[in-house]
Design an enzyme around this catalytic site. Structure first.
Site, PDB file in Angstrom:
ATOM      1  N   VAL A 336       0.740  -1.269  -0.070  1.00  0.00           N
ATOM      2  CA  VAL A 336       0.156  -0.213  -0.029  1.00  0.00           C
ATOM      3  C   VAL A 336       0.826   1.276   0.063  1.00  0.00           C
ATOM      4  CG1 VAL A 336      -1.591   1.469   1.296  1.00  0.00           C
ATOM      5  CG2 VAL A 336      -1.853  -1.115   1.135  1.00  0.00           C
ATOM      6  N   ILE A 339       2.167   2.020  -3.294  1.00  0.00           N
ATOM      7  CA  ILE A 339       1.137   2.251  -4.351  1.00  0.00           C
ATOM      8  C   ILE A 339       0.978   3.738  -4.548  1.00  0.00           C
ATOM      9  CG2 ILE A 339      -0.932   1.902  -5.285  1.00  0.00           C
ATOM     10  CD1 ILE A 339      -0.839  -0.834  -4.302  1.00  0.00           C
ATOM     11  N   GLU A 341      -1.132   5.940  -4.207  1.00  0.00           N
ATOM     12  CA  GLU A 341      -2.835   6.077  -4.287  1.00  0.00           C
ATOM     13  C   GLU A 341      -3.322   7.445  -4.845  1.00  0.00           C
ATOM     14  OE1 GLU A 341      -1.431   6.212  -0.035  1.00  0.00           O
ATOM     15  OE2 GLU A 341      -0.968   5.263  -1.814  1.00  0.00           O
ATOM     16  N   ASP A 383     -11.996  18.439 -41.702  1.00  0.00           N
ATOM     17  CA  ASP A 383     -12.699  18.864 -42.775  1.00  0.00           C
ATOM     18  C   ASP A 383     -12.614  20.122 -43.279  1.00  0.00           C
ATOM     19  OD1 ASP A 383     -15.326  18.656 -44.209  1.00  0.00           O
ATOM     20  OD2 ASP A 383     -16.406  19.824 -42.909  1.00  0.00           O
ATOM     21  N   ASP A 735     -17.739  19.491 -39.091  1.00  0.00           N
ATOM     22  CA  ASP A 735     -18.929  20.179 -38.293  1.00  0.00           C
ATOM     23  C   ASP A 735     -20.071  19.599 -39.236  1.00  0.00           C
ATOM     24  OD1 ASP A 735     -18.681  20.978 -41.202  1.00  0.00           O
ATOM     25  OD2 ASP A 735     -19.808  23.077 -40.323  1.00  0.00           O
ATOM     26  N   ASP A 739     -19.200  14.077 -41.048  1.00  0.00           N
ATOM     27  CA  ASP A 739     -17.893  13.914 -40.466  1.00  0.00           C
ATOM     28  C   ASP A 739     -18.074  13.188 -39.216  1.00  0.00           C
ATOM     29  OD1 ASP A 739     -16.537  15.796 -42.069  1.00  0.00           O
ATOM     30  OD2 ASP A 739     -17.823  17.423 -41.007  1.00  0.00           O
TER      31      ASP A 739
END
Length: 768
Positions: A336, A339, A341, A383, A735, A739
């Site tokens: 622990v 880790i 956290e 686009d 748009d 698309d």
């Protein structure tokens, strides 16, 4: 009819995309009689009730499929689909169990023993809440597609015209469409009631201009933009009136195909680069911590597991469960402690702060890891229409006649929107407007059916975008002195100059645009009672019907071959810059219409009822000038392209617009050099799809920018998929409806906001 309809079953395919149902039938490639025969319907009668019921059993309602959205429970579980989070969850559970066990063994529960697991649980819960909050309203694209569908349709059934909900349409229905109608299904144009029909279909196809439609069949293998005799669900009629035959409904329409592609893309979502890195880190950390904890526990095994040796042999086995759990707690505590956290919470907080900063710049982020993924982008697929450009037509150049026959005056027009205050006309003459410019302004204002309104965020065109752009030009040109004062009183709209011209020159008749003569004309009556004909249209066609030219001072000279070549040279120059050019002409000698006031009993009225007479009415014209229009790039785009190049990000433009226009825009915004040879880097969508697999990969690996024009939604999706397979982190901007599938499939989908259509804008701005 009812009996004939029995042959119309689900086994037959009446459209190009329903290949699973049978033969590949393409109504756009068939003549009108074949279409009526295939769909078992008469144009003057429509379907019978029996036909409708039978076909509805086969094809269902004309609506898009409904997909269940992600449940809250599923969203919550997805927040724990992370290696590091799962490790923390296991560690927290073990810590909690051991703390509980120790409390029971000691006979007294200590709250401090539960602090560590409770803190870990709290971190995980907060992380999950933030993630669910971000994603809960994310899957709206498919619902938005349904919103753009028409609600009602005017249909002919059993010889009677009725209005029905659009979802009740079936293949074979006969539908009438008028100006302003939203097309309810994919339909074959059967008859034009007006002389011309134009449809705004840019959101579906990416075209920057409204498209003229016809009843004539086209080749079977054309792309969607080439289907000139078809109108598609979700598009809008901007000019004309027609009778159509429903060819495809529901999921078999083009918009239904887009719907399916979006859903397909949503099923193949991949982890973001950040999540992949965190998972790799979590797996490595798990292995390292697991090994260390096992070693720590094994080193201390002698304290809780031992044997008594008698004569050198182990006899009595001793095991202490209390000490075993004690050293197991130490190993777990070590795990622990090792880790991080706080890492998920820190990452979530940092990304949330990033989304907040982006929100201040009008960008809404759907998923938190997208902020980090945006920084990992290696390729941007953009686009053109509405994304790199404004999707608003604007006049870029005005050419008027000079003081001498072969002298032309050219003016560059600033501005990229429908706001008349956006930009000025460069080198505009100081003082009063000369008579030639007055005539151009008059024609542009009166021979025009469009309007411009100011909405909450921007100015919006009502009618043809090109005509709206001309009225904006009139506002920038201003008014000459000496016009009647108070003529515009009571008008509080945007187009004050255009309104005044229309008050002075009252339109009494319209000669509608048609594809043959390529022009529109109006007969106007001035405040003095004089009639005149005002015409705008294709420059070549107007020159063919013109005999004179108006000069700067209003004098009229004959249009000779040399002057015609001069005007055509100016036309060629503007066309090479991808401008759409319109000419202006007029006629003041209208013998047949000298006393005409729009009365149907007037002898000249008969000529206005026959479009075949329009060319003769529009003869011996006086040419006045020409204007070049375009869908201009957004002001900020060139700098954004340059910034991408500096950051090592490749830019590819994928558009449904035509090749020449797209190439000109790409040169202007910096994707290509002004004089660069782009023959190997500019392909149509069909040309790209016809390449072999390795040729596609080679083409996409080219350095620098690439352009794909005339691209359909499936082309865009395929390009994004191939880029991702080659290891690129792909951002897609767009748009329009066309698309949406690629936006969904890309690592980062960036939908344009206010100016974008709802289907993509509902995903504003960062999707994945």
């Amino acid at each position: 009819m009812g009996k004939g309809g029995q042959n119309y079953g689900k086994s037959e395919n009446l459209g190009a995309k329903s290949e699973s149902k049978g033969e590949n039938y393409a109504p756009w490639s068939k003549d009108l009689g074949e279409c009526e025969e295939k769909y078992q319907v008469r144009l003057d009668r429509g379907l019978s009730s029996a036909d409708v019921e039978e076909r509805r059993l086969s094809y269902g309602f004309n609506e898009l499929e409904k997909h269940e959205g992600t449940s809250i429970f599923r969203l919550v579980l997805d927040q724990f689909n992370d290696t590091l989070v799962r490790i923390l969850l296991v560690a927290a559970v073990i810590s909690f169990v051991l703390a509980w066990y120790d409390g029971e063994e000691g006979g007294e529960m200590e709250i401090t023993a539960f602090v560590e697991p409770l803190v870990i649980f709290l971190i995980l819960i907060v992380n999950a809440i933030v993630g669910v909050w971000q994603e809960n309203n994310a899957e709206k694209a498919l619902e938005a597609l349904k919103e753009i569908q028409s609600e009602h349709a005017n249909v002919l059934r059993e010889g009677r015209k009725i209005s029905i909900p659009a979802k009740e349409l079936v293949p074979g229905d006969i539908v009438e469409l008028r100006v302003g109608d939203k097309v309810p299904a994919d339909m074959r144009v059967m008859r034009l009631i007006s002389s011309t029909l134009r449809v705004e279909q840019g959101s579906l196809t990416g075209e920057s201009e409204a498209v003229s439609k016809t009843t004539k069949a086209v080749s079977e293998d054309v792309d969607i933009q080439g289907k000139k005799c078809m109108v598609f669900a979700g598009t809008t009629i901007v000019n004309g009136n027609c009778i159509c035959l429903v060819a495809q409904t529901g999921m078999n329409t083009e918009i239904g195909n887009v719907h399916s592609q979006i859903h397909e893309a949503s099923q193949s979502e991949e982890d973001t680069p950040l999540k992949k890195k965190l998972n790799e880190f979590g797996e490595a950390l798990t292995a390292i911590i697991g090994v260390i904890c096992a070693l720590v526990w094994l080193i201390n095994v002698k304290y809780f597991l031992s044997w008594e040796f008698v004569d050198g042999w182990p006899r009595n086995f001793k095991f202490s469960f209390e000490k075993c759990t004690y050293y197991f707690e130490i190993a777990v505590a070590l795990a622990v402690a090792a880790i991080p956290e706080g890492l998920p919470a820190v990452i979530t907080t940092c990304l949330a702060l990033g989304t907040r900063k982006m929100a201040a710049k009008n960008a809404l982020v759907r998923k938190l890891p997208s902020v980090e993924t945006l920084g990992c982008t290696t390729v941007i697929c953009s686009d053109k229409t509405g994304t790199l450009t404004t999707n608003q037509m604007a006049v870029a150049k005005l050419v008027a006649m000079g003081s001498k026959a072969n002298a032309l005056r050219s003016f560059d027009v600033e501005g990229t929107t429908y706001n008349p205050l956006d930009g000025n006309i460069q080198n505009w003459p100081v003082g009063d407007l000369d008579l030639n410019l007055q005539m151009i302004a008059k024609i542009a204002a009166v021979c025009n059916d469009a309007d411009v309104e100011k909405s909450e965020h921007h100015h919006v065109a009502n009618g043809m975008p090109t005509e709206a752009a001309l009225k904006v030009l009139v506002e920038k040109m201003g008014l000459p002195s000496g016009l009647p004062s108070g003529a515009s009183s009571g008008y509080d709209g945007v187009l004050k100059c255009s309104h005044l011209w229309n008050r002075i020159e009252q339109r009494i008749a319209t000669l509608e645009f048609d594809r043959e003569r390529k022009s529109m004309g109006v007969i106007a009556r001035s405040s003095s009672g004089k009639r005149s004909l005002l015409v705008k249209g294709a420059v070549e066609n107007l020159l063919e019907r013109s005999s004179f030219v108006q000069l700067l001072d209003g004098s009229i000279v004959e249009l000779d071959q040399k002057l015609k070549e001069t005007i055509l040279g100016s036309l060629c120059e503007m066309s090479s810059s991808a401008l759409r050019v319109l000419g202006f002409a007029y006629k003041e000698e209208l013998t047949d219409f000298d006393t005409y006031n729009g009365n149907e009993d007037h002898p000249a009225h008969e000529r206005l009822l026959n479009p075949a007479d329009y060319s003769s009415i529009e003869s011996n014209l006086i040419f006045a000038g020409l204007a070049g229009l375009r869908d201009p790039p957004r002001k900020e785009v060139p700098q954004a392209i340059e910034d991408c190049k500096t950051a090592g990000i490749r830019v590819m433009v994928i558009t449904g617009d035509n090749k020449n226009t797209a190439e000109a825009i790409c040169r202007e915004i910096g994707v290509f050099g002004r004089h660069e040879d782009i023959s190997s880097r500019s392909l149509t969508g069909k040309e790209f799809m016809n390449l072999l697999g390795h040729e596609k990969a080679t083409h996409l690996k080219q350095g620098g920018g690439l352009l794909f024009s005339r691209a359909e939604p499936r082309h865009k999706q395929e390009i994004v998929r191939l880029l991702k397979e080659s290891g690129e982190v792909v951002a897609m901007t767009g748009d329009g409806v066309n698309d949406a599938p690629a936006l969904k499939l890309a690592d980062i989908g960036i939908a344009m906001g206010i100016a974008g259509t709802e289907v993509s804008a509902i995903q504003i701005i960062i999707l994945n």
